[in-house]
Design a protein around this motif. Structure first.
Motif, PDB file in Angstrom:
ATOM      1  N   SER A   1      -2.637  -6.105   8.465  1.00  0.00           N
ATOM      2  CA  SER A   1      -3.398  -6.725   7.389  1.00  0.00           C
ATOM      3  C   SER A   1      -3.620  -8.196   7.732  1.00  0.00           C
ATOM      4  O   SER A   1      -2.807  -8.796   8.432  1.00  0.00           O
ATOM      5  CB  SER A   1      -2.587  -6.616   6.084  1.00  0.00           C
ATOM      6  OG  SER A   1      -3.040  -7.524   5.111  1.00  0.00           O
TER       7      SER A   1
ATOM      8  N   ARG B   1       0.783  -5.511   5.101  1.00  0.00           N
ATOM      9  CA  ARG B   1       0.844  -4.054   5.292  1.00  0.00           C
ATOM     10  C   ARG B   1       1.729  -3.806   6.515  1.00  0.00           C
ATOM     11  O   ARG B   1       1.236  -3.517   7.596  1.00  0.00           O
ATOM     12  CB  ARG B   1      -0.561  -3.511   5.501  1.00  0.00           C
ATOM     13  CG  ARG B   1      -0.670  -2.034   5.474  1.00  0.00           C
ATOM     14  CD  ARG B   1      -2.143  -1.625   5.374  1.00  0.00           C
ATOM     15  NE  ARG B   1      -2.226  -0.198   5.285  1.00  0.00           N
ATOM     16  CZ  ARG B   1      -2.597   0.591   6.280  1.00  0.00           C
ATOM     17  NH1 ARG B   1      -2.961   0.095   7.422  1.00  0.00           N
ATOM     18  NH2 ARG B   1      -2.624   1.890   6.102  1.00  0.00           N
TER      19      ARG B   1
ATOM     20  N   GLY C   1       7.706   0.504   2.321  1.00  0.00           N
ATOM     21  CA  GLY C   1       8.073  -0.866   1.988  1.00  0.00           C
ATOM     22  C   GLY C   1       9.575  -1.096   1.987  1.00  0.00           C
ATOM     23  O   GLY C   1      10.051  -2.188   2.266  1.00  0.00           O
TER      24      GLY C   1
ATOM     25  N   ASN D   1       2.053  -6.181  11.260  1.00  0.00           N
ATOM     26  CA  ASN D   1       1.364  -6.412  10.002  1.00  0.00           C
ATOM     27  C   ASN D   1      -0.089  -5.994  10.193  1.00  0.00           C
ATOM     28  O   ASN D   1      -0.863  -6.701  10.834  1.00  0.00           O
ATOM     29  CB  ASN D   1       1.465  -7.882   9.584  1.00  0.00           C
ATOM     30  CG  ASN D   1       0.881  -8.121   8.206  1.00  0.00           C
ATOM     31  OD1 ASN D   1       0.329  -7.218   7.588  1.00  0.00           O
ATOM     32  ND2 ASN D   1       0.995  -9.340   7.729  1.00  0.00           N
TER      33      ASN D   1
ATOM     34  N   PRO E   1       0.820  -1.202   0.000  1.00  0.00           N
ATOM     35  CA  PRO E   1       0.000   0.000   0.000  1.00  0.00           C
ATOM     36  C   PRO E   1       0.858   1.258   0.000  1.00  0.00           C
ATOM     37  O   PRO E   1       1.967   1.277   0.514  1.00  0.00           O
ATOM     38  CB  PRO E   1      -0.809  -0.114   1.281  1.00  0.00           C
ATOM     39  CG  PRO E   1      -0.765  -1.554   1.662  1.00  0.00           C
ATOM     40  CD  PRO E   1       0.490  -2.099   1.089  1.00  0.00           C
ATOM     41  N   SER E   2       0.327   2.305  -0.538  1.00  0.00           N
ATOM     42  CA  SER E   2       1.106   3.533  -0.680  1.00  0.00           C
ATOM     43  C   SER E   2       1.296   4.286   0.632  1.00  0.00           C
ATOM     44  O   SER E   2       2.127   5.185   0.703  1.00  0.00           O
ATOM     45  CB  SER E   2       0.423   4.453  -1.690  1.00  0.00           C
ATOM     46  OG  SER E   2      -0.859   4.810  -1.223  1.00  0.00           O
ATOM     47  N   ASP E   3       0.557   3.950   1.672  1.00  0.00           N
ATOM     48  CA  ASP E   3       0.679   4.684   2.933  1.00  0.00           C
ATOM     49  C   ASP E   3       1.613   4.019   3.943  1.00  0.00           C
ATOM     50  O   ASP E   3       1.673   4.432   5.093  1.00  0.00           O
ATOM     51  CB  ASP E   3      -0.698   4.913   3.551  1.00  0.00           C
ATOM     52  CG  ASP E   3      -1.437   3.620   3.837  1.00  0.00           C
ATOM     53  OD1 ASP E   3      -1.042   2.571   3.291  1.00  0.00           O
ATOM     54  OD2 ASP E   3      -2.406   3.655   4.588  1.00  0.00           O
ATOM     55  N   VAL E   4       2.367   2.988   3.532  1.00  0.00           N
ATOM     56  CA  VAL E   4       3.378   2.374   4.392  1.00  0.00           C
ATOM     57  C   VAL E   4       4.708   2.369   3.657  1.00  0.00           C
ATOM     58  O   VAL E   4       4.754   2.407   2.427  1.00  0.00           O
ATOM     59  CB  VAL E   4       2.999   0.939   4.834  1.00  0.00           C
ATOM     60  CG1 VAL E   4       1.740   0.930   5.665  1.00  0.00           C
ATOM     61  CG2 VAL E   4       2.874   0.013   3.655  1.00  0.00           C
TER      62      VAL E   4
ATOM     63  N   ALA F   1       3.112 -11.558   5.257  1.00  0.00           N
ATOM     64  CA  ALA F   1       4.128 -10.670   4.692  1.00  0.00           C
ATOM     65  C   ALA F   1       5.512 -11.266   4.937  1.00  0.00           C
ATOM     66  O   ALA F   1       5.689 -12.148   5.776  1.00  0.00           O
ATOM     67  CB  ALA F   1       4.030  -9.289   5.329  1.00  0.00           C
TER      68      ALA F   1
END
Length: 125
Positions: A33, A95, A6, A31, A1-4, A37
């Motif tokens: 989500s 996430r 990576g 995580n 996601p773009s708000d975490v 991951a």
């Protein structure tokens, strides 16, 4: 996601837990989500020398907090006392939220170390 973040770095860390005049570092991940991951962590000296790496499988909703070199347990014992080092990470799937804590050994006052994004397309963190 773009708000975490990576691909990131936790900078300005210090880990000398037995000295009351120094600091200790904790490493945490969560995580946020239900999807699993993978998290790869790398510990570096400030001269760029890699001293340890670890890849973890992180189930959905899982979290962990520990002393930095208990989490990155491949760092040799004689390299675990570090006054200045940094950790990079790569997170895939899920996430993952990754952060550090640096705590004063004598007062137990701490700060949260948020990750610096290493994604060249992300702009400033």
């Amino acid at each position: 996601p773009s708000d975490v973040v990576g691909d990131g770095a936790l900078l300005l860390l210090s880990h000398v837990p037995a000295d009351p005049r120094e600091f200790r570092t904790g490493l945490s991940y969560w995580n946020a989500s239900p999807s699993p991951a993978t998290l790869t962590l790398n510990a570096y000296l400030t001269d760029g020398t890699l001293v340890g790496t670890r890849t973890l499988s992180v189930p959905g909703w899982a979290n962990a907090l520990g002393a930095v070199f208990d989490v990155i347990d491949t760092v040799p014992e004689d390299e675990r006392r570090q006054e200045d080092f940094y950790v990079t990470f790569h997170a895939a799937g899920g996430r993952l939220l990754v952060y550090g804590t640096v705590t004063n050994n004598s007062t137990n006052d701490g700060i949260i170390v948020v990750p610096w994004s290493l994604d060249p397309n992300a702009g400033c963190p």
